[in-house]
Design a protein around this motif. Structure first.
Motif, mmCIF file in Angstrom:
data_model
loop_
_atom_site.group_PDB
_atom_site.id
_atom_site.type_symbol
_atom_site.label_atom_id
_atom_site.label_comp_id
_atom_site.label_asym_id
_atom_site.label_seq_id
_atom_site.Cartn_x
_atom_site.Cartn_y
_atom_site.Cartn_z
ATOM 1 N N ASP A 130 -6.989 -7.002 -0.867
ATOM 2 C CA ASP A 130 -5.898 -6.859 0.098
ATOM 3 C C ASP A 130 -5.455 -8.264 0.475
ATOM 4 O OD1 ASP A 130 -4.207 -6.428 2.205
ATOM 5 O OD2 ASP A 130 -5.589 -5.147 3.333
ATOM 6 N N LYS A 166 0.834 -1.197 0.000
ATOM 7 C CA LYS A 166 0.000 0.000 0.000
ATOM 8 C C LYS A 166 0.874 1.254 0.000
ATOM 9 C CE LYS A 166 -3.826 2.086 2.527
ATOM 10 N NZ LYS A 166 -4.547 2.099 3.817
ATOM 11 N N ARG A 170 -1.310 -5.461 -1.761
ATOM 12 C CA ARG A 170 -2.551 -5.619 -2.542
ATOM 13 C C ARG A 170 -2.269 -6.283 -3.869
ATOM 14 N NH1 ARG A 170 -5.946 -1.651 0.187
ATOM 15 N NH2 ARG A 170 -4.809 -1.636 2.160
ATOM 16 N N GLN A 222 -7.750 -2.527 -8.049
ATOM 17 C CA GLN A 222 -7.172 -3.090 -6.810
ATOM 18 C C GLN A 222 -8.208 -3.933 -6.089
ATOM 19 O OE1 GLN A 222 -5.080 -0.235 -4.326
ATOM 20 N NE2 GLN A 222 -4.597 1.073 -6.051
#
Ligand code: ATP
Ligand code: MG
Length: 221
Positions: free
Chosen positions: A93, A77, A190, A90
């Motif tokens: 995560d 990040k 990510r 994106q």
């Protein structure tokens, strides 16, 4: 630029991201045929003829994916905030390479009263955008000094009063007579996907995204 629609290219950096990505690749049935730590190859084939891996600097991963030279990649990040995220989807995560973005100063430096008195602080960092946004939102006046590494040295030699850096155990700060005074944000890595590739190669990318989501315990979309 999106290369042919029968293969996909994944951009990774060596070290912790590569190491923590291997088990995720495994769940998607992908095994690299070389180890980037021992091989000098920057282009690594996998057990799947339709998947290859490129090895680039951590901070270059978003650039390769943005321009479609890689279809997807994995980036911290911290790196994404500096890059800006343009052209990148994106979706996930991955919760790997976890650490914290912190402000740190020398043990003897009274950061709290410097801030209270509205002093102008010199801040050394690799993360200019993140630092600018953080101090801006607090109304703290700073002169940012761009460094490319070893930020911990800057306060010790009088280059800056404070640094903005990633901290995991805190041992490096401790070893250099520094203390963390503020947490800016938690950091993890990510999955990033080129937006055009997602449309043109969805048949290849979606199953990978699904395996990754499942591996990190999230419901796939
Ligand atoms: P280089 O080391 O080549 O200068 P880099 O520091 O950006 O580049 P890495 O050290 O591999 O590359 O870090 C990659 C990513 O891992 C960072 O962008 C960050 O998200 C995360 N990271 C960095 N330091 C730590 C740490 N100490 N613990 C956990 N994750 C970290
Ligand atoms: Mg590093």
């Amino acid at each position: 630029m999106v290369s042919d629609t029968t293969t996909i290219t994944l951009a990774l950096s060596k070290g912790r991201i590569y190491d923590e990505t291997l088990p995720l690749l495994e769940t998607a049935g992908i095994q690299p045929l070389d180890d980037p730590e021992t091989s000098r190859k920057l282009l690594i084939a996998t057990n799947r003829a339709d998947v290859k891996i490129i090895i680039v600097r951590a901070s270059d991963v978003p650039t390769y994916v943005q321009y479609g030279a890689a279809d997807l990649g994995i980036a911290g990040k911290d790196v994404l905030l500096e890059h800006g995220g343009e052209g990148l989807y994106q979706p996930l995560d991955l919760e790997i390479a976890r650490c914290r973005m912190m402000v740190a100063v020398e043990n003897e430096f009274d950061y709290e009263s410097a801030v209270r008195q509205g002093a102008r602080l010199r801040v050394a960092t690799k993360y200019l955008n993140t630092a600018r946004a953080h101090f801006g939102s607090k109304g703290v006046h700073v002169d940012l000094i761009k460094l490319y590494g070893s930020m911990e040295l800057a306060p010790l030699v009088g280059l800056a009063e404070a640094i903005v850096d990633l901290v995991s155990s805190g041992n490096t700060l401790k070893a250099n007579n520094l203390r963390a005074v503020e947490e800016i944000m938690p950091i993890s890595s990510r999955l990033i996907v080129n937006q055009a590739a997602l449309k043109l190669k969805r048949h290849l990318l979606q199953p990978m995204l699904d395996s990754f989501s499942e591996a990190v315990g999230k419901v796939s979309r």
